[in-house]
Design an enzyme around this catalytic site. Structure first.
Site, PDB file in Angstrom:
ATOM      1  N   HIS A  90      15.331  16.465  10.106  1.00 33.37           N
ATOM      2  CA  HIS A  90      14.653  16.895  11.330  1.00 33.37           C
ATOM      3  C   HIS A  90      13.138  16.774  11.179  1.00 33.37           C
ATOM      4  CE1 HIS A  90      18.307  19.669  12.495  1.00 33.37           C
ATOM      5  NE2 HIS A  90      18.581  18.367  12.571  1.00 33.37           N
ATOM      6  N   ASN A 128      10.757  13.094  17.407  1.00 33.94           N
ATOM      7  CA  ASN A 128      10.521  14.426  16.839  1.00 33.94           C
ATOM      8  C   ASN A 128       9.101  14.563  16.305  1.00 33.94           C
ATOM      9  OD1 ASN A 128      13.223  14.880  17.374  1.00 33.94           O
ATOM     10  ND2 ASN A 128      13.880  14.590  15.256  1.00 33.94           N
TER      11      ASN A 128
END
Length: 505
Positions: free
Chosen positions: A423, A457
Site C-alpha cells: 500500500h 496511491n
C-alpha cells in the site's frame, strides 16, 4: 505488443492500474471525441484487458498469468516481483495490464477521521468516493449470506464498538466484487473500471510499451517517449494531456527521468506496517452451520462464501485498520488450507497508520539503471518511535480480536516485513500550496507543469491505515474533472485527428 499506432492523442495515460484506468474512463465518458492512449510496460493477461486473475477459471492459467506479471527480478507474492530494497524488504511491484488491479483483494473502505484529506471539502471528497465505488462496483454486503459472517462480526462488534460513532463501528468490508446468481463471487479488476472503454477503438491499450520520459516544451507536457520492449524501437507521441499513474515507486521514477524534480518528489513514502494473526472458529459455531460447503473455491475458481470479510475501521483513537477475512480471501497465507475445514479459520490483518516523514523516501541514481534502463531506485525507510508504539498497540488489538473470534492458532501475532502491505503512498503527494512539501495540487496537477497529472496511491498525502485504492480512485475522479476542463470540448479545441505512426500505412 507494439508501439502506439498514432503519433498524436488527446490524452496519454502511463500505467493501466485502477487510478490510470479511472482517468481513461472519465475522459471517455465525458469527452466523446477524445482519442486516448493507455500505456503499460507489462503484458496483457486476458482477452478483456485488466481482468482480475482470480477470475481465470483454470488454476494453471491463473498461475501463468501471475508469473507473467512479475517482470524482471526475484518473485514476491504471486503476481509481483521483489524490489530488493533492504530498508523495505518486502517491497514488490506488478507489471501487467491492469497493474495491481489484477491481483488485489478488492477491499474498498472509506477513509475516516485523520485519514481524510483536510484541504478537500468533505462533500466533494464524499462525492468522489461515491463515484469511485460506482466504478469499482463496490458492494458492502457481498458476503452477508456467508454462513459464519454474522457470528464473526458480532464477536468483533462486542469487542470494538463501545465508544465508537456509528459510522466507524465494525461492519462488513466494502468489496469490489460482484455476486453471481450461484452465490460465488467474481472480483473487479481494471476491466470493470474501464467498462466500455476497454473495447472502444478510440481507446488504444498498448502493452509491453515502456514510457521512458514525459516530453516537455516550455513548462508544458506535450507527449511521451516510449520503447517497444519486444524490439527496442522508440517513438515520441504527442498529447494534449499526460497522466502518470505508474505506482508509488515508478511514478516518481518517471518524473525524475523526465527532469521533473520538485523537492518533495519521492519523499513522504508511506507503507502501512502490517500485523497478521489467525484464529479457528469454535466447534459449536461450525457445527451450527452444517450447510457450509467443504469447498474453498467453486469449480471455475470463484471464491465460495464462508465467513466473509469484516472491517474494523480506523479512528484517531484506534490508529489502525482491521480486516478479518476467510482464509482464501487473504493475500497472506496464514495456515495450511489443506488441513483445515474451509471457512473455519479466519485471517486477521491489522494495518497501522505510518508516522509520515520526509526522510522516508525513494531516491534515484542517474549513474545506474534498473532492468528497464530507468534511474535505479534506492529506498530509505524506518519506523519511528511513534510507529513502534502504534505497532505494539495494534498487536494487542489483533490478539484480543483473535481471542474474541475463536481459538488463536499462534501464540502471538506477527509483524510482517516492511513493505508487505503493498500500500505504498505519498511519493507524489498532493498539497494545498506549492510550498515544497507536495508534488501536485488538490486536483493532482503537477506544480508548475501544465498538462501533467499524477495518479495512484502516491498522491494520497495523509497517514492512512485503510486500504488506499478507493481513495486513490476518488482523487483520480477529482483530477479527471480538471483534466477535462483542460481538454475542453471538441468544439472549442478540435480533437486532433489520429496521425499514422511513422513507418505505417
Amino acid at each position: 505488443m507494439s508501439l502506439p499506432s498514432a503519433t498524436s492523442y488527446d490524452l496519454v495515460v502511463v500505467g493501466s492500474g485502477p487510478a490510470g484506468s479511472t482517468y481513461v474512463r472519465e475522459v471517455y465518458d465525458h469527452h466523446p471525441t477524445a482519442r486516448i492512449l493507455l500505456l503499460d510496460a507489462g503484458p496483457r493477461l486476458t482477452d478483456v484487458p485488466g481482468t482480475h486473475v482470480k477470475n481465470i477459471p483454470d488454476p494453471e492459467e491463473r498461475a501463468l498469468a501471475q508469473h507473467a506479471s512479475e517482470g524482471p527480478g526475484p518473485a514476491g507474492r504471486p503476481g509481483t516481483r521483489l524490489l530488493g530494497a533492504p530498508d523495505l524488504p518486502a517491497a514488490a511491484l506488478s507489471t501487467n495490464i491492469g497493474g495491481m488491479g489484477a491481483h488485489w483483494t478488492g477491499a474498498c473502505p472509506r477513509p475516516g477521521d485523520g485519514e481524510r484529506i483536510g484541504f478537500i471539502p468533505g462533500t466533494e471528497l464524499d462525492a468522489h468516493l461515491a463515484r469511485a465505488e460506482q466504478l469499482l462496483r463496490v458492494d458492502a454486503h457481498a458476503f452477508d449470506h456467508a454462513p459464519f459472517a454474522d457470528e464473526v462480526r458480532a464477536r468483533l462488534s462486542a469487542l470494538f464498538d463501545p465508544g465508537r460513532p456509528g459510522h466507524r463501528r465494525v461492519a462488513p468490508m466494502p468489496l469490489a466484487v460482484t455476486r453471481r446468481p450461484d452465490g460465488a463471487h467474481i472480483w473487479s479488476g481494471t476491466d470493470v473500471v474501464l467498462g466500455p472503454a476497454a473495447r472502444d477503438p478510440r481507446v488504444e491499450i498498448t502493452d509491453r510499451c515502456l514510457c521512458l520520459r514525459v516530453v516537455l516544451d516550455a513548462g508544458t507536457a506535450v507527449g511521451v517517449t516510449v520503447r517497444n520492449l519486444a524490439d527496442g524501437e522508440e517513438r515520441t507521441v504527442s498529447a494534449r494531456a499526460v497522466v502518470v499513474a505508474a505506482d508509488a515507486l515508478r511514478t516518481p521514477q518517471l518524473l525524475h527521468a523526465s527532469g521533473i524534480r520538485p523537492p518533495a518528489l519521492g519523499r513522504y513514502l508511506n507503507d502501512q506496517p502490517q500485523i497478521v494473526h489467525a484464529a479457528r472458529l469454535p466447534d459449536h459455531v461450525v457445527t451450527t452451520h452444517r450447510a457450509v460447503t467443504d469447498r474453498a473455491r467453486d469449480e471455475d475458481g470463484a471464491i465460495v462464501p464462508q465467513s466473509g470479510v469484516s472491517w474494523v475501521p480506523y479512528t484517531d483513537a484506534h490508529p489502525f485498520h482491521g480486516q478479518v477475512m476467510q482464509l482464501d480471501a487473504s493475500p497472506v497465507p496464514l495456515a495450511d488450507e489443506t488441513t483445515v475445514k474451509p471457512g473455519t479459520v479466519v485471517g486477521l490483518g491489522w494495518f497501522c497508520a505510518k508516522d509520515i516523514t520526509a526522510e522516508d523516501r525513494v531516491e534515484f541514481d542517474d549513474t545506474t539503471t534498473d532492468a528497464y534502463g530507468l534511474p535505479a531506485m534506492r529506498i530509505h525507510y524506518r519506523y519511528t518511535p511513534r510507529d513502534l508504539t502504534t505497532i505494539e498497540q495494534a498487536k494487542k488489538a489483533v490478539t484480543e480480536a483473535g481471542t474474541a473470534v475463536g481459538i488463536p492458532l499462534d501464540a502471538s501475532p506477527v509483524l510482517l516485513p516492511a513493505g508487505s502491505s503493498l500500500h505504498y503512498q505519498g511519493t507524489t503527494r498532493m498539497g494545498p500550496a506549492d510550498d515544497g512539501t507536495s508534488v501536485c495540487d488538490s486536483h493532482s496537477r503537477v506544480w508548475n507543469i501544465r498538462g501533467l497529472w499524477v495518479a495512484g496511491n502516491n498522491v494520497i498525502p495523509t497517514a492512512t491505515a485503510c486500504n488506499p485504492t478507493l481513495t486513490s480512485l476518488a482523487l483520480a475522479v477529482r483530477g479527471a474533472s480538471s483534466l477535462l476542463h483542460h481538454l475542453g470540448s471538441a468544439a472549442e479545441h478540435g480533437a486532433p485527428a489520429p496521425q499514422p505512426a511513422l513507418g505505417t500505412a
